[in-house]
Design a protein around this motif. Sequence first.
Motif, mmCIF file in Angstrom:
data_model
loop_
_atom_site.group_PDB
_atom_site.id
_atom_site.type_symbol
_atom_site.label_atom_id
_atom_site.label_comp_id
_atom_site.label_asym_id
_atom_site.label_seq_id
_atom_site.Cartn_x
_atom_site.Cartn_y
_atom_site.Cartn_z
ATOM 1 N N VAL A 1 17.298 3.172 3.656
ATOM 2 C CA VAL A 1 16.130 2.427 4.104
ATOM 3 C C VAL A 1 15.149 2.352 2.945
ATOM 4 C CG1 VAL A 1 14.142 2.385 5.654
ATOM 5 C CG2 VAL A 1 16.354 3.175 6.502
ATOM 6 N N PHE A 2 14.779 1.144 2.583
ATOM 7 C CA PHE A 2 13.684 0.912 1.650
ATOM 8 C C PHE A 2 12.516 0.487 2.535
ATOM 9 C CE2 PHE A 2 15.618 -0.065 -2.763
ATOM 10 C CZ PHE A 2 16.596 0.896 -2.601
ATOM 11 N N ALA A 3 11.518 1.349 2.673
ATOM 12 C CA ALA A 3 10.394 1.082 3.572
ATOM 13 C C ALA A 3 9.136 0.794 2.764
ATOM 14 C CB ALA A 3 10.163 2.278 4.489
ATOM 15 N N ALA A 4 8.287 -0.040 3.319
ATOM 16 C CA ALA A 4 7.014 -0.355 2.682
ATOM 17 C C ALA A 4 5.982 -0.679 3.748
ATOM 18 C CB ALA A 4 7.172 -1.545 1.725
ATOM 19 N N VAL A 5 4.730 -0.605 3.346
ATOM 20 C CA VAL A 5 3.623 -1.012 4.205
ATOM 21 C C VAL A 5 2.786 -2.001 3.416
ATOM 22 C CG1 VAL A 5 1.560 -0.284 5.474
ATOM 23 C CG2 VAL A 5 3.558 1.224 5.381
ATOM 24 N N TYR A 6 2.515 -3.140 4.055
ATOM 25 C CA TYR A 6 1.635 -4.144 3.471
ATOM 26 C C TYR A 6 0.370 -4.210 4.322
ATOM 27 C CZ TYR A 6 5.475 -5.889 0.606
ATOM 28 O OH TYR A 6 6.489 -6.009 -0.309
ATOM 29 N N LYS A 7 -0.753 -4.320 3.667
ATOM 30 C CA LYS A 7 -2.024 -4.491 4.365
ATOM 31 C C LYS A 7 -2.397 -5.959 4.292
ATOM 32 C CE LYS A 7 -4.850 -1.453 4.848
ATOM 33 N NZ LYS A 7 -4.967 -0.727 6.091
ATOM 34 N N ASP A 8 -2.689 -6.552 5.459
ATOM 35 C CA ASP A 8 -3.200 -7.915 5.508
ATOM 36 C C ASP A 8 -4.665 -7.838 5.086
ATOM 37 O OD1 ASP A 8 -4.524 -10.309 6.427
ATOM 38 O OD2 ASP A 8 -2.805 -10.703 7.715
ATOM 39 N N ALA A 9 -4.999 -8.426 3.953
ATOM 40 C CA ALA A 9 -6.335 -8.298 3.393
ATOM 41 C C ALA A 9 -7.418 -8.887 4.302
ATOM 42 C CB ALA A 9 -6.402 -8.960 2.017
ATOM 43 N N LYS A 10 -7.085 -9.886 5.092
ATOM 44 C CA LYS A 10 -8.091 -10.511 5.946
ATOM 45 C C LYS A 10 -8.315 -9.724 7.237
ATOM 46 C CE LYS A 10 -9.451 -14.885 7.991
ATOM 47 N NZ LYS A 10 -9.126 -16.301 8.157
ATOM 48 N N THR B 1 0.802 -1.229 0.000
ATOM 49 C CA THR B 1 0.000 0.000 0.000
ATOM 50 C C THR B 1 0.830 1.273 0.000
ATOM 51 O OG1 THR B 1 -0.204 -0.019 2.407
ATOM 52 C CG2 THR B 1 -1.952 -1.111 1.147
ATOM 53 N N ALA B 2 2.112 1.212 0.370
ATOM 54 C CA ALA B 2 2.937 2.427 0.384
ATOM 55 C C ALA B 2 4.414 2.050 0.397
ATOM 56 C CB ALA B 2 2.621 3.275 1.618
ATOM 57 N N VAL B 3 5.248 2.926 -0.210
ATOM 58 C CA VAL B 3 6.695 2.722 -0.220
ATOM 59 C C VAL B 3 7.413 4.040 0.039
ATOM 60 C CG1 VAL B 3 6.657 0.713 -1.769
ATOM 61 C CG2 VAL B 3 6.861 3.005 -2.734
ATOM 62 N N ASP B 4 8.669 3.934 0.452
ATOM 63 C CA ASP B 4 9.521 5.097 0.676
ATOM 64 C C ASP B 4 10.972 4.657 0.554
ATOM 65 O OD1 ASP B 4 10.413 7.652 1.318
ATOM 66 O OD2 ASP B 4 10.075 7.445 3.465
ATOM 67 N N VAL B 5 11.827 5.589 0.188
ATOM 68 C CA VAL B 5 13.277 5.390 0.189
ATOM 69 C C VAL B 5 13.876 6.604 0.858
ATOM 70 C CG1 VAL B 5 15.369 5.239 -1.213
ATOM 71 C CG2 VAL B 5 13.334 4.007 -1.911
ATOM 72 N N ARG B 6 14.814 6.376 1.785
ATOM 73 C CA ARG B 6 15.459 7.498 2.466
ATOM 74 C C ARG B 6 16.844 7.076 2.945
ATOM 75 N NH1 ARG B 6 11.085 5.738 5.500
ATOM 76 N NH2 ARG B 6 11.630 4.692 7.422
ATOM 77 N N ARG B 7 17.690 8.072 3.174
ATOM 78 C CA ARG B 7 18.986 7.785 3.783
ATOM 79 C C ARG B 7 18.730 7.356 5.227
ATOM 80 N NH1 ARG B 7 23.079 9.732 0.444
ATOM 81 N NH2 ARG B 7 22.344 11.338 -1.001
ATOM 82 N N ALA B 8 19.372 6.294 5.647
ATOM 83 C CA ALA B 8 19.133 5.760 6.984
ATOM 84 C C ALA B 8 19.693 6.664 8.075
ATOM 85 C CB ALA B 8 19.736 4.364 7.113
ATOM 86 N N THR B 9 20.699 7.449 7.740
ATOM 87 C CA THR B 9 21.399 8.234 8.761
ATOM 88 C C THR B 9 20.964 9.693 8.823
ATOM 89 O OG1 THR B 9 23.157 8.662 7.155
ATOM 90 C CG2 THR B 9 23.447 6.770 8.641
#
Length: 172
Positions: free
Chosen positions: A86-95, A10-18
Amino acid sequence: MAQQPLLILTAVDVRRATEAGTSRATTISTLTIPPINFVTTEHSPGGGVMAVNFTQPRIEALEPTFSCKGLDPEVFRGMGVVDRWVFAAVYKDAKTNRDIAARGIIEGAVTSWEPDESDPTELQGSAYSFAEVTHLEFNLGGRELIYFDFWERAARRDGEDLFASVRRALGA
């Protein structure tokens, strides 16, 4: 018997970790964690009936990428220099409708910039690629799924150290 959850990105992001303030959550269009390919060694015995690609506890070189809409001048500041991302993401559990955090930590250098064709009536995009990746870890909901570090000589899959016996055999 438990069913595997249906996880929807459902969402992604990329950022410097520091560094704070380097989120691309509103400009990022694609994020590609590279395929994890274990190294194999082919053996084709002269007296055998088939060849076998034996799997080793190591992976091929990684080259992650991401694309943003608009020009991202902040990326150029560190091009060609190894940094922690950091490669960040959000997953939604459909159930259950629960949001699950996913995090990839990558140490490598942004070494490529490929801008889209220029058209003033459309948002120009830019694709960025990494090389010299020496560290990759991926966690889902706080659970470590994979961890590879060149300098530590560590390779873990779901918490299992795949290279421990090799390090012991080498006496290291």
